[in-house]
Scaffold this motif. Structure first.
Motif, short mmCIF file in Angstrom:
data_model
loop_
_atom_site.label_atom_id
_atom_site.label_comp_id
_atom_site.label_asym_id
_atom_site.label_seq_id
_atom_site.Cartn_x
_atom_site.Cartn_y
_atom_site.Cartn_z
N GLY A 40 0.79 -1.22 0.00
CA GLY A 40 0.00 0.00 0.00
C GLY A 40 0.82 1.27 0.00
N LEU A 41 2.13 1.17 -0.27
CA LEU A 41 3.03 2.31 -0.20
C LEU A 41 3.42 2.79 -1.59
N THR A 42 3.87 4.03 -1.67
CA THR A 42 4.47 4.51 -2.90
C THR A 42 5.94 4.11 -2.94
N ARG A 43 6.51 4.06 -4.11
CA ARG A 43 7.88 3.60 -4.28
C ARG A 43 8.84 4.46 -3.47
N GLY A 44 9.76 3.80 -2.77
CA GLY A 44 10.79 4.51 -2.03
C GLY A 44 10.42 4.86 -0.60
N THR A 45 9.25 4.44 -0.13
CA THR A 45 8.83 4.76 1.23
C THR A 45 8.71 3.50 2.08
N ALA A 46 8.83 3.67 3.38
CA ALA A 46 8.64 2.59 4.35
C ALA A 46 7.67 3.08 5.41
N ALA A 47 6.97 2.16 6.07
CA ALA A 47 5.99 2.52 7.09
C ALA A 47 6.29 1.77 8.38
N PHE A 48 6.39 2.52 9.48
CA PHE A 48 6.61 1.94 10.81
C PHE A 48 5.90 2.81 11.84
N THR A 49 5.44 2.19 12.90
CA THR A 49 5.06 2.97 14.08
C THR A 49 6.32 3.18 14.90
N LEU A 50 6.36 4.25 15.68
CA LEU A 50 7.54 4.51 16.51
C LEU A 50 7.71 3.42 17.56
N ALA A 51 6.60 2.87 18.04
CA ALA A 51 6.69 1.79 19.02
C ALA A 51 7.35 0.56 18.41
N HIS A 52 7.02 0.26 17.15
CA HIS A 52 7.61 -0.89 16.48
C HIS A 52 9.11 -0.68 16.25
N LEU A 53 9.46 0.52 15.83
CA LEU A 53 10.89 0.81 15.62
C LEU A 53 11.67 0.74 16.93
N ALA A 54 11.09 1.30 18.00
CA ALA A 54 11.76 1.26 19.30
C ALA A 54 11.96 -0.18 19.77
N GLU A 55 10.96 -1.02 19.51
CA GLU A 55 11.06 -2.44 19.91
C GLU A 55 12.14 -3.15 19.11
N LYS A 56 12.18 -2.91 17.79
CA LYS A 56 13.20 -3.55 16.96
C LYS A 56 14.60 -3.06 17.31
N MET A 57 14.71 -1.81 17.73
CA MET A 57 16.00 -1.25 18.09
C MET A 57 16.40 -1.60 19.52
N GLY A 58 15.41 -1.90 20.36
CA GLY A 58 15.70 -2.17 21.76
C GLY A 58 16.08 -0.92 22.53
N VAL A 59 15.45 0.21 22.16
CA VAL A 59 15.74 1.48 22.82
C VAL A 59 14.43 2.12 23.26
N SER A 60 14.52 3.17 24.06
CA SER A 60 13.33 3.90 24.48
C SER A 60 12.83 4.79 23.36
N ARG A 61 11.58 5.27 23.49
CA ARG A 61 11.04 6.17 22.49
C ARG A 61 11.83 7.48 22.44
N GLN A 62 12.30 7.95 23.60
CA GLN A 62 13.08 9.18 23.63
C GLN A 62 14.40 9.02 22.86
N HIS A 63 15.07 7.88 23.10
CA HIS A 63 16.32 7.63 22.39
C HIS A 63 16.07 7.48 20.90
N LEU A 64 14.95 6.81 20.53
CA LEU A 64 14.62 6.65 19.12
C LEU A 64 14.42 8.00 18.45
N THR A 65 13.76 8.93 19.14
CA THR A 65 13.54 10.27 18.57
C THR A 65 14.87 10.96 18.28
N ALA A 66 15.82 10.79 19.18
CA ALA A 66 17.14 11.38 18.97
C ALA A 66 17.84 10.74 17.78
N LEU A 67 17.71 9.44 17.62
CA LEU A 67 18.32 8.75 16.48
C LEU A 67 17.69 9.18 15.16
N LEU A 68 16.39 9.35 15.16
CA LEU A 68 15.71 9.81 13.94
C LEU A 68 16.15 11.23 13.58
N ALA A 69 16.36 12.06 14.58
CA ALA A 69 16.84 13.42 14.33
C ALA A 69 18.25 13.38 13.74
#
Length: 279
Positions: A40-69
């Motif tokens: 259901g995505l357009t080419r070149g895009t990915a879809a994740f919830t922040l909770a899912h990304l934090a779980e896969k990374m094994g980090v907190s949501r705050q740390h994930l926000t810093a990594l995304l920045a």
């Protein structure tokens, strides 16, 4: 230059990032769609919830926000946006790198084979018969819905519930068969499609003024047997015929605008009141 998995992966390894950011970028890369319509995505895009990304990374949501920045400020120029509502997943895309790059960034033909394979694309083709199979898992559409909904407003809705609403929506409009693309469009407009918007003169009912239609539905549901729902469904189906049973369920869906589960209970309650089955 056509970007590929290999090209972006080389950008990730060349970027001046922390080890955690390298890992996060690789996870996002793994979820990128390389064909329009895949998941259901357009080419070149990915879809994740922040909770899912934090779980896969094994980090907190705050740390994930810093990594995304950090990824956003890096040469990868990661961008993210949320077009499908508050509770829908975020969409991610790696931006273009400024300046000239060596020719080896563009992957060779062999590197794009998986991207060009049509089996990796979520394709809604053909026609859907309305009023046919009620169990989504016995149709060819179950996997397509499961993959496509991951980036849509209905991402956290059970696929059987999506199917029931889609069938009810079309039966209410007298459609007997529709193009399969209608199903994807229905999912994209999930917040507004199942229920018509109220007119300008309509007002909300207060708790002191209960909805009589809702009360009637609840009375039917309360009359239904509280246990062995499958047994009573089989019993009623044998008594009146499976086709008549399904017709009653869909009539309830159209009448009350409810999901199949509630409509089934209402049918059972109606049968108890009529003496067709016992509690």
């Amino acid at each position: 230059m056509t970007l590929t998995t290999g090209a972006i992966l080389r950008r990730i390894t060349e970027a001046n990032l922390s080890a955690s950011c390298h890992k996060l970028a690789t996870i996002i890369l793994d979820g990128i769609a390389w064909k329009d319509g895949y998941n259901g995505l357009t080419r070149g895009t990915a879809a994740f919830t922040l909770a899912h990304l934090a779980e896969k990374m094994g980090v907190s949501r705050q740390h994930l926000t810093a990594l995304l920045a950090e990824l956003a400020d890096s040469s990868l120029a990661l961008v993210r946006w949320k077009p499908n509502g508050k509770y829908a997943p975020w969409l991610f895309r790696f931006g273009e790198v400024e300046g000239d790059r060596s020719e080896d960034v563009a992957s060779a033909t062999g590197d794009t084979s998986l991207s060009e394979d049509s089996k990796h694309k979520t394709i809604f083709s053909g026609r859907i018969e309305i009023g046919g199979q009620t169990n989504i898992y016995r149709t060819p559409w179950a996997d397509l819905i499961r993959h496509a909904k991951s980036s849509l407003p209905c991402w956290n809705v059970d696929i059987q519930a999506i199917w029931d609403r889609f069938i009810a929506f079309n039966m209410a409009r007298g459609n007997t068969a529709v193009p399969a693309g209608f199903l994807l469009g229905f999912m994209r407009r999930w917040r507004t499609s199942p229920v018509a918007a109220p007119g300008p003169t309509e007002t909300r009912r207060t708790q002191c003024e209960p909805d009589p239609v809702e009360q009637k539905l609840q009375r039917l549901i309360q009359a239904a047997p509280s246990k062995n729902r499958e047994f009573h469904a089989s019993e009623l189906g044998r008594r009146i015929g499976q086709a008549s049973y399904e017709a009653r369920v869909f009539a309830m869906v159209r009448k009350f605008g409810c999901l199949r589960f509630a409509a089934t209970l209402a049918v059972h309650g109606q049968a108890v009141i009529a003496g067709e089955i016992t509690r």
